[in-house]
Design an enzyme around this catalytic site. Structure first.
Site, PDB file in Angstrom:
ATOM      1  N   LYS A  51      31.103  18.225  15.516  1.00  0.00           N
ATOM      2  CA  LYS A  51      30.056  17.497  16.254  1.00  0.00           C
ATOM      3  C   LYS A  51      28.737  18.265  16.169  1.00  0.00           C
ATOM      4  O   LYS A  51      27.675  17.674  15.934  1.00  0.00           O
ATOM      5  CB  LYS A  51      30.486  17.266  17.712  1.00  0.00           C
ATOM      6  CG  LYS A  51      31.585  16.203  17.818  1.00  0.00           C
ATOM      7  CD  LYS A  51      32.224  16.073  19.187  1.00  0.00           C
ATOM      8  CE  LYS A  51      33.371  15.057  19.091  1.00  0.00           C
ATOM      9  NZ  LYS A  51      34.057  14.804  20.360  1.00  0.00           N
ATOM     10  N   GLN A  95      34.563  17.454  25.927  1.00  0.00           N
ATOM     11  CA  GLN A  95      35.631  17.276  24.952  1.00  0.00           C
ATOM     12  C   GLN A  95      36.974  17.115  25.662  1.00  0.00           C
ATOM     13  O   GLN A  95      37.327  17.913  26.529  1.00  0.00           O
ATOM     14  CB  GLN A  95      35.659  18.478  23.982  1.00  0.00           C
ATOM     15  CG  GLN A  95      36.653  18.349  22.849  1.00  0.00           C
ATOM     16  CD  GLN A  95      36.340  17.189  21.896  1.00  0.00           C
ATOM     17  OE1 GLN A  95      35.184  16.797  21.719  1.00  0.00           O
ATOM     18  NE2 GLN A  95      37.367  16.625  21.295  1.00  0.00           N
ATOM     19  N   ASP A 118      29.769   9.019  24.926  1.00  0.00           N
ATOM     20  CA  ASP A 118      31.151   8.708  24.549  1.00  0.00           C
ATOM     21  C   ASP A 118      31.517   7.268  24.917  1.00  0.00           C
ATOM     22  O   ASP A 118      32.557   6.768  24.495  1.00  0.00           O
ATOM     23  CB  ASP A 118      32.113   9.654  25.292  1.00  0.00           C
ATOM     24  CG  ASP A 118      32.626  10.787  24.409  1.00  0.00           C
ATOM     25  OD1 ASP A 118      32.756  10.568  23.196  1.00  0.00           O
ATOM     26  OD2 ASP A 118      32.895  11.869  24.951  1.00  0.00           O
TER      27      ASP A 118
HETATM   28  N1  GUN Z   1      38.885  13.925  22.164  1.00  0.00           N
HETATM   29  C1  GUN Z   1      39.361  13.179  21.140  1.00  0.00           C
HETATM   30  N2  GUN Z   1      38.469  12.204  20.832  1.00  0.00           N
HETATM   31  C2  GUN Z   1      37.416  12.348  21.669  1.00  0.00           C
HETATM   32  C3  GUN Z   1      36.193  11.657  21.830  1.00  0.00           C
HETATM   33  O1  GUN Z   1      35.868  10.686  21.138  1.00  0.00           O
HETATM   34  N3  GUN Z   1      35.370  12.135  22.808  1.00  0.00           N
HETATM   35  C4  GUN Z   1      35.706  13.180  23.587  1.00  0.00           C
HETATM   36  N4  GUN Z   1      34.836  13.557  24.525  1.00  0.00           N
HETATM   37  N5  GUN Z   1      36.849  13.839  23.476  1.00  0.00           N
HETATM   38  C5  GUN Z   1      37.691  13.432  22.514  1.00  0.00           C
END
Ligand code: GUN
Length: 283
Positions: A51, A95, A118
């Site tokens: 990211k 996350q 998200d």
């Molecule tokens: N963990 C796995 N996929 C995601 C996601 O799309 N966003 C977040 N914040 N955590 C994740």
């Protein structure tokens, strides 16, 4: 035929980078994503690293807050509260999954809808359910882009989603419904799964079980989207048994290089859109 997520993702990021440039010229700052990670889970560490790298690729700013497992929850909450107030921060992402003992809902609820890149908060999920989405969860949003890249008309198709998580399965089902598919959501309590999957024109698998979807569960010509990223004996594999399913599928996403890169591209897109919306609402 392979759906090359990396390629679609590259094209998307070129557009986002241009958007970031236009934004910077207009508003005199760059969009900024804040990422919070708690604990040392290697998969989460990899996602967060990608990211941050994604932000660099499109010339966006990123802030990374790393907390060791065991950090007092209020310390994390206070970091989120500070980021909420910071006018230079456009998106806040926690996350998931959080280590045991943390209250995911409590922490996520601190993120206002305007910074929820998200697309997890109640109003963003609600708007999606109403068919008038604002911020769409990154993985299902990326899957829709990949489906679009096939050129296949989705209207009227039987779409089967395996998995009902709030992050993927549920929003995925709503997006496919909004695209006029006939949608079935399957999960761990579903009976006669094979009978249902055999009927699918579009199959999205998001359950986190390596090579779960076998060749005999798939109709000839189906489009198969593999959301799983599992580490088995040191290499990555999806939730789909690729060797068995690939010969039957009209289109299929590989792992790695399928859904994964697209998820990050949509996160960057959501951050840019949040930044634009915040600037426009400030004037
Ligand atoms: N963990 C796995 N996929 C995601 C996601 O799309 N966003 C977040 N914040 N955590 C994740």
């Amino acid at each position: 035929m392979l759906i090359l997520g990396k390629e679609v993702s590259r094209e998307t990021r070129i557009e986002i980078k241009q958007g970031v440039e236009d934004f910077s010229k207009k508003y005199g700052r760059v969009p900024c994503l804040a990422v919070i990670i708690v604990g040392e889970d290697p998969a989460s560490q990899t996602y967060v690293r990608n990211k941050v790298l994604g932000c660099e690729e499109v010339s966006m700013k990123s802030l990374k807050y790393e907390f060791p497992n065991g950090t007092n929850q209020e310390d994390i909450a206070n970091t989120i509260r500070t980021l909420v107030k910071d006018d230079n921060v456009d998106g806040i992402l926690v996350q998931l999954p959080l280590p045991k003992g943390y209250d995911e809902k409590y922490l996520l609820d601190l993120i206002p809808e305007t910074k929820d890149v998200d697309g997890f908060c109640a109003s963003n999920i609600g708007l999606l359910a109403l068919g008038t989405p604002r911020t769409i969860s990154c993985t299902p949003f990326g899957v829709m882009r990949l489906l679009k890249s096939t050129g296949v008309d989705l209207a009227g198709k039987n779409a089967v989603v395996i998995g009902r998580s709030n992050t993927v399965g549920k929003p995925m089902a709503m997006l496919l419904l909004n695209a006029n598919c006939t949608v079935t959501v399957c999960h761990s309590k579903t009976q006669n799964l094979k009978e249902i999957t055999k009927n699918a024109d579009i199959l999205v698998v998001a359950i986190g079980r390596p090579k779960f979807l076998k060749g005999d569960m798939v109709k000839d010509g189906a489009i198969v989207i593999d959301v799983g990223i599992n580490r088995v004996d040191g290499h990555l594999c999806g939730d789909v048994d690729f060797d068995e399913v690939e010969p039957k599928a009209s289109f299929i996403t590989p792992v790695p290089g399928g859904v994964g890169p697209m998820t990050i591209s949509m996160l960057l897109y959501n951050t840019l859109m949040a930044a634009i919306a915040r600037e426009e609402n400030a004037r």
